[in-house]
Design a protein around this motif. Structure first.
Motif, PDB file in Angstrom:
ATOM      1  N   THR A   4       1.023  -1.109  -0.192  1.00  0.00           N
ATOM      2  CA  THR A   4       0.215  -0.114   0.110  1.00  0.00           C
ATOM      3  C   THR A   4       0.741   1.433   0.184  1.00  0.00           C
ATOM      4  OG1 THR A   4       0.122   0.016   2.676  1.00  0.00           O
ATOM      5  CG2 THR A   4      -1.682  -1.194   0.871  1.00  0.00           C
ATOM      6  N   GLN A   5       0.784   2.424  -0.324  1.00  0.00           N
ATOM      7  CA  GLN A   5       0.955   3.806  -0.272  1.00  0.00           C
ATOM      8  C   GLN A   5       1.451   3.788   1.051  1.00  0.00           C
ATOM      9  OE1 GLN A   5      -0.583   7.237  -2.126  1.00  0.00           O
ATOM     10  NE2 GLN A   5      -0.877   6.077  -4.445  1.00  0.00           N
ATOM     11  N   ASP A   6       0.877   3.348   2.282  1.00  0.00           N
ATOM     12  CA  ASP A   6       1.135   4.118   3.551  1.00  0.00           C
ATOM     13  C   ASP A   6       2.341   2.670   4.105  1.00  0.00           C
ATOM     14  OD1 ASP A   6      -0.973   5.733   3.963  1.00  0.00           O
ATOM     15  OD2 ASP A   6      -2.282   4.156   4.982  1.00  0.00           O
ATOM     16  N   LEU A   7       1.988   1.957   3.106  1.00  0.00           N
ATOM     17  CA  LEU A   7       3.620   0.630   4.299  1.00  0.00           C
ATOM     18  C   LEU A   7       5.043   1.506   2.513  1.00  0.00           C
ATOM     19  CD1 LEU A   7       5.007  -1.049   4.586  1.00  0.00           C
ATOM     20  CD2 LEU A   7       4.101  -2.730   2.921  1.00  0.00           C
ATOM     21  N   ILE A   8       4.607   2.118   1.775  1.00  0.00           N
ATOM     22  CA  ILE A   8       5.887   2.581   1.253  1.00  0.00           C
ATOM     23  C   ILE A   8       6.153   3.682   1.859  1.00  0.00           C
ATOM     24  CG2 ILE A   8       6.673   3.167  -1.075  1.00  0.00           C
ATOM     25  CD1 ILE A   8       4.395   1.865  -2.469  1.00  0.00           C
ATOM     26  N   MET A   9       5.395   4.532   2.096  1.00  0.00           N
ATOM     27  CA  MET A   9       5.952   5.939   2.650  1.00  0.00           C
ATOM     28  C   MET A   9       6.128   5.638   3.943  1.00  0.00           C
ATOM     29  SD  MET A   9       5.046   8.367   0.736  1.00  0.00           S
ATOM     30  CE  MET A   9       5.030   9.793   1.378  1.00  0.00           C
ATOM     31  N   ALA A  10       5.621   4.691   4.896  1.00  0.00           N
ATOM     32  CA  ALA A  10       6.768   4.003   5.822  1.00  0.00           C
ATOM     33  C   ALA A  10       7.928   3.736   5.116  1.00  0.00           C
ATOM     34  CB  ALA A  10       5.626   3.161   6.971  1.00  0.00           C
ATOM     35  N   THR A  11       8.239   2.594   4.585  1.00  0.00           N
ATOM     36  CA  THR A  11       9.591   2.811   4.358  1.00  0.00           C
ATOM     37  C   THR A  11      10.499   3.608   4.352  1.00  0.00           C
ATOM     38  OG1 THR A  11       8.233   0.612   3.885  1.00  0.00           O
ATOM     39  CG2 THR A  11      10.700   1.225   2.764  1.00  0.00           C
ATOM     40  N   LEU A  32       3.151   9.172  -6.369  1.00  0.00           N
ATOM     41  CA  LEU A  32       3.525   7.856  -5.941  1.00  0.00           C
ATOM     42  C   LEU A  32       2.931   7.459  -6.658  1.00  0.00           C
ATOM     43  CD1 LEU A  32       4.180   5.813  -4.430  1.00  0.00           C
ATOM     44  CD2 LEU A  32       3.380   7.017  -2.785  1.00  0.00           C
ATOM     45  N   THR A  33       2.879   6.253  -6.915  1.00  0.00           N
ATOM     46  CA  THR A  33       2.294   5.429  -7.387  1.00  0.00           C
ATOM     47  C   THR A  33       2.071   3.832  -7.361  1.00  0.00           C
ATOM     48  OG1 THR A  33       2.673   5.107  -9.822  1.00  0.00           O
ATOM     49  CG2 THR A  33       1.058   6.780  -9.071  1.00  0.00           C
ATOM     50  N   VAL A  34       1.539   3.008  -7.034  1.00  0.00           N
ATOM     51  CA  VAL A  34       1.485   1.470  -6.977  1.00  0.00           C
ATOM     52  C   VAL A  34       0.227   0.630  -7.734  1.00  0.00           C
ATOM     53  CG1 VAL A  34       0.826   1.470  -4.900  1.00  0.00           C
ATOM     54  CG2 VAL A  34       1.970  -0.856  -5.334  1.00  0.00           C
ATOM     55  N   GLN A  35       1.242   0.059  -8.678  1.00  0.00           N
ATOM     56  CA  GLN A  35       0.691  -0.925  -9.826  1.00  0.00           C
ATOM     57  C   GLN A  35       1.039  -2.446  -9.790  1.00  0.00           C
ATOM     58  OE1 GLN A  35      -1.453   1.174 -13.082  1.00  0.00           O
ATOM     59  NE2 GLN A  35      -2.823  -0.626 -13.359  1.00  0.00           N
ATOM     60  N   ASP A  36       0.289  -3.655  -9.408  1.00  0.00           N
ATOM     61  CA  ASP A  36       0.530  -4.981  -9.754  1.00  0.00           C
ATOM     62  C   ASP A  36       2.397  -4.949  -9.830  1.00  0.00           C
ATOM     63  OD1 ASP A  36      -1.811  -5.116 -11.281  1.00  0.00           O
ATOM     64  OD2 ASP A  36      -1.301  -4.892 -12.708  1.00  0.00           O
ATOM     65  N   GLY A  37       2.409  -4.721  -8.504  1.00  0.00           N
ATOM     66  CA  GLY A  37       3.763  -4.703  -7.963  1.00  0.00           C
ATOM     67  C   GLY A  37       4.505  -3.406  -8.534  1.00  0.00           C
ATOM     68  N   GLU A  69       7.693  -7.883   0.781  1.00  0.00           N
ATOM     69  CA  GLU A  69       6.761  -9.214   0.156  1.00  0.00           C
ATOM     70  C   GLU A  69       6.466  -8.150  -0.718  1.00  0.00           C
ATOM     71  OE1 GLU A  69       4.284 -12.315   1.005  1.00  0.00           O
ATOM     72  OE2 GLU A  69       5.896 -11.282   2.532  1.00  0.00           O
ATOM     73  N   GLY A  70       5.894  -8.661  -2.427  1.00  0.00           N
ATOM     74  CA  GLY A  70       5.135  -8.719  -3.186  1.00  0.00           C
ATOM     75  C   GLY A  70       5.257  -7.496  -4.661  1.00  0.00           C
ATOM     76  N   VAL A  71       6.296  -6.194  -3.581  1.00  0.00           N
ATOM     77  CA  VAL A  71       7.466  -5.873  -5.074  1.00  0.00           C
ATOM     78  C   VAL A  71       7.902  -6.804  -5.739  1.00  0.00           C
ATOM     79  CG1 VAL A  71       8.660  -3.558  -5.220  1.00  0.00           C
ATOM     80  CG2 VAL A  71       7.196  -3.551  -3.446  1.00  0.00           C
ATOM     81  N   GLU A  72       7.495  -6.485  -7.108  1.00  0.00           N
ATOM     82  CA  GLU A  72       8.191  -7.025  -8.331  1.00  0.00           C
ATOM     83  C   GLU A  72       9.593  -5.429  -8.858  1.00  0.00           C
ATOM     84  OE1 GLU A  72       5.552  -8.641 -10.850  1.00  0.00           O
ATOM     85  OE2 GLU A  72       5.063  -9.737  -9.156  1.00  0.00           O
ATOM     86  N   LYS A  73       8.820  -4.161  -8.827  1.00  0.00           N
ATOM     87  CA  LYS A  73       9.789  -3.278  -9.617  1.00  0.00           C
ATOM     88  C   LYS A  73       9.921  -2.113  -8.514  1.00  0.00           C
ATOM     89  CE  LYS A  73      10.226  -1.194 -14.275  1.00  0.00           C
ATOM     90  NZ  LYS A  73      10.105  -1.338 -15.755  1.00  0.00           N
ATOM     91  N   VAL A  74      10.435  -1.614  -8.856  1.00  0.00           N
ATOM     92  CA  VAL A  74      11.085  -0.077  -8.522  1.00  0.00           C
ATOM     93  C   VAL A  74      11.478   1.117  -9.737  1.00  0.00           C
ATOM     94  CG1 VAL A  74      11.623   1.814  -6.777  1.00  0.00           C
ATOM     95  CG2 VAL A  74      10.847  -1.253  -5.938  1.00  0.00           C
ATOM     96  N   SER A  75      10.325   2.020  -9.637  1.00  0.00           N
ATOM     97  CA  SER A  75      11.307   2.650 -10.869  1.00  0.00           C
ATOM     98  C   SER A  75      10.951   4.033  -9.986  1.00  0.00           C
ATOM     99  CB  SER A  75       9.525   3.020 -11.859  1.00  0.00           C
ATOM    100  OG  SER A  75      10.312   4.323 -12.926  1.00  0.00           O
ATOM    101  N   ILE A  76      12.235   5.142 -10.135  1.00  0.00           N
ATOM    102  CA  ILE A  76      12.387   6.017  -9.323  1.00  0.00           C
ATOM    103  C   ILE A  76      13.326   7.100 -10.457  1.00  0.00           C
ATOM    104  CG2 ILE A  76      13.431   7.651  -6.970  1.00  0.00           C
ATOM    105  CD1 ILE A  76      13.776   4.706  -5.741  1.00  0.00           C
ATOM    106  N   VAL A  77      12.543   8.160 -10.246  1.00  0.00           N
ATOM    107  CA  VAL A  77      12.599   9.356 -10.886  1.00  0.00           C
ATOM    108  C   VAL A  77      13.569  10.972 -10.190  1.00  0.00           C
ATOM    109  CG1 VAL A  77      12.189  11.275 -12.597  1.00  0.00           C
ATOM    110  CG2 VAL A  77      11.279   9.037 -13.040  1.00  0.00           C
TER     111      VAL A  77
END
Length: 364
Positions: A4-11, A32-37, A69-77
């Motif tokens: 979730t976005q909350d989990l991402i922001m906490a990380t 910030l977006t999260v979709q299909d891992g 867990e559940g994250v397949e790809k991370v794209s940061i600009v």
């Protein structure tokens, strides 16, 4: 556990920046977006040089998110909020524009704050555009100055600054130390506007946080000096600037400008409601374009109706402060950079009466 976005922001909050802050608390995470891992977002560094030096921050954030867990790809600009840091103040000549960049994200602030040296702060507001609020603001500022008051005028209409034209000032302010902006002066009034800081005709395309940061800077980092009253020419409506000023600034009160017709009053009521919710006193209403007198034959006509603002003021229990006329002379004076209140025209009289009333009631 779903990503979730909350989990991402906490990380991301665990990713430390130089100086002890983190990406989240420093308000640097955008889009910030999260979709299909897949997680995508932007890190908005303060300037280009910082962005280049934060490569390790980007790598650390990516590694921390990929470990979830559940994250397949991370794209940061990695992008920059502004250009590289300006030259030190010692290298800034008096002829150069100020190195203080207007339009940043706001800094943390606890509660409402005043402006050092300023006794009263009045918001001049309207529910909609086109009712002459900026004309009222300019003329009222000049009228108060002619009453012997020390007056400041802040043009808070970021997207449509008009006070540089109305007050006849078109040069950039100075910033001797690169940190504090020296305001300009005209007709006895101390002035600040975003219009002084951008090329004429250039659009300001900013998100809400940048608007809020700009207002914070123009109130707190401008050398206003000792003022009896600071008038804030608000943008029309009930947007980010109005909310920021109402929530973060110790306003003495608000003056709401409207024309008499029902369409304008509907929007004026929304502005009044906003100030009530922000616990900002509405000191009174001003009916602008109240009447028109033909300069050729002397016939008086109420083009936009008459008395609607007075009725509204009576309903909400605040005074009707002024009924200001619609006149070609006032429009021409504003276009020429000399507000009609700065002249000996009979049209200056209603603004003089309004200024006297505000002084007598102790709010200016």
């Amino acid at each position: 556990m779903p990503v979730t976005q909350d989990l991402i922001m906490a990380t991301l909050k665990k990713v430390a920046l130089p100086g002890g802050a983190n990406l989240v608390d420093a308000d640097l995470v955008r889009a910030l977006t999260v979709q299909d891992g897949t997680i995508s977002f932007v890190i908005e560094a303060p300037d280009a040089a910082t962005a280049q030096s934060w490569a390790h921050i980007e790598s650390e954030a990516k590694a921390a998110l990929e470990a979830l867990e559940g994250v397949e790809k991370v794209s940061i600009v990695m992008t920059a909020h502004g250009p590289s840091a300006p030259k030190p103040a010692a290298q800034t000549s008096s002829g150069e524009p100020p190195s203080l960049k207007i339009g940043r994200h706001p800094t943390p602030q606890q509660g409402k704050q005043g402006v050092p040296g300023v006794k009263h702060i009045l918001a001049i507001a309207s529910g909609k555009g086109g009712v002459g609020k900026s004309t009222v603001s300019a003329n009222l500022a000049v009228a108060l100055a002619r009453q012997g008051r020390k007056v400041g005028l802040l043009d808070a209409d970021i997207y449509g600054p008009s006070q540089p034209r109305m007050m006849g000032v078109n040069k950039r302010p100075a910033s001797p130390d690169g940190k504090t902006i020296e305001p300009l002066h005209a007709h006895g009034v101390t002035l600040m506007s975003i219009g002084f800081m951008i090329p004429d005709g250039e659009a300001v395309v900013w998100r809400g946080p940048m608007l809020m940061g700009a207002m914070q800077q123009m109130l707190g980092q401008v050398a206003w000096g000792e003022l009896d009253v600071l008038l804030i020419d608000m943008p029309p409506g009930t947007g980010d600037v109005q909310l920021t000023l109402g929530q973060k600034t110790e306003l003495t009160g608000a003056l709401v400008v409207s024309t008499p017709q029902d369409v304008a009053l509907i929007d004026a009521r929304r502005g009044i409601s906003m100030f009530e919710k922000l616990k900002v006193p509405v000191l009174g209403l001003i009916e602008n374009m109240s009447t028109y007198v033909c300069p050729n034959c002397g016939h008086e006509e109420h083009i936009f109706g008459h008395g609607g603002v007075a009725d509204e003021a009576a309903k909400i229990g605040v005074p009707l402060l002024a009924e200001l006329p619609l006149a070609l002379e006032a429009r021409l004076a504003g276009d020429n950079g000399v507000p009609v209140a700065a002249t000996d025209s009979p049209l200056a009289a209603p603004y003089e009466a309004l200024a006297k009333r505000l002084v007598e009631t102790g709010v200016a």
